[in-house]
Design a protein around this motif. Structure first.
Motif, mmCIF file in Angstrom:
data_model
loop_
_atom_site.group_PDB
_atom_site.id
_atom_site.type_symbol
_atom_site.label_atom_id
_atom_site.label_comp_id
_atom_site.label_asym_id
_atom_site.label_seq_id
_atom_site.Cartn_x
_atom_site.Cartn_y
_atom_site.Cartn_z
ATOM 1 N N GLN A 1 18.655 29.006 14.005
ATOM 2 C CA GLN A 1 17.430 29.211 14.759
ATOM 3 C C GLN A 1 16.407 29.903 13.866
ATOM 4 N N PRO A 2 15.108 29.848 14.233
ATOM 5 C CA PRO A 2 14.119 30.630 13.493
ATOM 6 C C PRO A 2 14.522 32.092 13.504
ATOM 7 N N THR A 3 14.156 32.802 12.474
ATOM 8 C CA THR A 3 14.607 34.170 12.332
ATOM 9 C C THR A 3 13.536 35.170 12.706
ATOM 10 N N LEU A 4 13.989 36.344 13.065
ATOM 11 C CA LEU A 4 13.088 37.463 13.280
ATOM 12 C C LEU A 4 13.001 38.232 11.977
ATOM 13 N N HIS A 5 11.791 38.480 11.514
ATOM 14 C CA HIS A 5 11.615 39.229 10.279
ATOM 15 C C HIS A 5 11.203 40.656 10.604
ATOM 16 N N ALA A 6 11.844 41.593 9.954
ATOM 17 C CA ALA A 6 11.659 42.991 10.282
ATOM 18 C C ALA A 6 10.827 43.743 9.260
ATOM 19 N N PHE B 1 12.464 24.893 5.394
ATOM 20 C CA PHE B 1 12.267 24.062 6.572
ATOM 21 C C PHE B 1 13.572 23.931 7.336
ATOM 22 N N GLU B 2 13.505 23.248 8.471
ATOM 23 C CA GLU B 2 14.705 22.924 9.239
ATOM 24 C C GLU B 2 14.902 21.421 9.232
ATOM 25 N N CYS B 3 16.146 21.006 9.025
ATOM 26 C CA CYS B 3 16.508 19.601 9.150
ATOM 27 C C CYS B 3 17.250 19.457 10.472
ATOM 28 N N ILE B 4 16.878 18.420 11.249
ATOM 29 C CA ILE B 4 17.571 18.167 12.517
ATOM 30 C C ILE B 4 18.317 16.836 12.487
ATOM 31 N N GLY B 5 18.249 16.125 11.349
ATOM 32 C CA GLY B 5 18.980 14.867 11.186
ATOM 33 C C GLY B 5 18.310 13.688 11.842
ATOM 34 N N TYR C 1 18.481 25.566 8.697
ATOM 35 C CA TYR C 1 17.448 26.041 7.798
ATOM 36 C C TYR C 1 17.872 25.692 6.371
ATOM 37 N N LEU C 2 16.961 25.069 5.642
ATOM 38 C CA LEU C 2 17.221 24.743 4.238
ATOM 39 C C LEU C 2 16.132 25.354 3.374
ATOM 40 N N ASN C 3 16.524 25.880 2.236
ATOM 41 C CA ASN C 3 15.587 26.474 1.285
ATOM 42 C C ASN C 3 15.871 25.857 -0.073
#
Length: 104
Positions: A10-15, A49-53, A64-66
């Motif tokens: 999932q998208p992350t929370l950045h602190a 980005f995110e890959c959903i296939g 999530y891919l970097n």
């Protein structure tokens, strides 16, 4: 070819602000891409980005891919090769049909 370095579901929370004691957590959302059309390479305008296939309901776990500095990465689920293209904006891709929005 590089394998995924980081996988998040999932998208992350950045602190960053919280760590400095200056404010609330912020939600960071990454562009999402799919390869429903089955092309060998999807050129994208971002490195994270995110890959959903495939489009739901045939999608794989949203990961999530970097690609870092390598300029390309292969999704470990669907084996799509994503290649960075600096001429595209962050949410753009070629083929254009491979961009995904949660509003679809």
């Amino acid at each position: 070819m590089a394998l995924a370095r980081t996988v998040r579901l999932q998208p992350t929370l950045h602190a960053a602000e919280v760590l400095g004691g200056r404010g609330p957590l912020q939600m960071e959302s990454y562009p999402k891409f799919h390869n429903e059309v089955g092309v060998p390479i999807v050129r994208i305008g971002c490195r994270e980005f995110e890959c959903i296939g495939d489009k739901p309901p045939q999608d794989h776990p949203h990961i999530y891919l970097n690609m870092g500095d390598t300029g390309e990465i292969v999704c470990p689920y669907c084996s799509t090769l994503f290649r960075f293209d600096p001429s595209l904006r962050a949410h753009e891709c070629d083929p254009a049909d491979c961009a995904y929005s949660d509003m679809e």
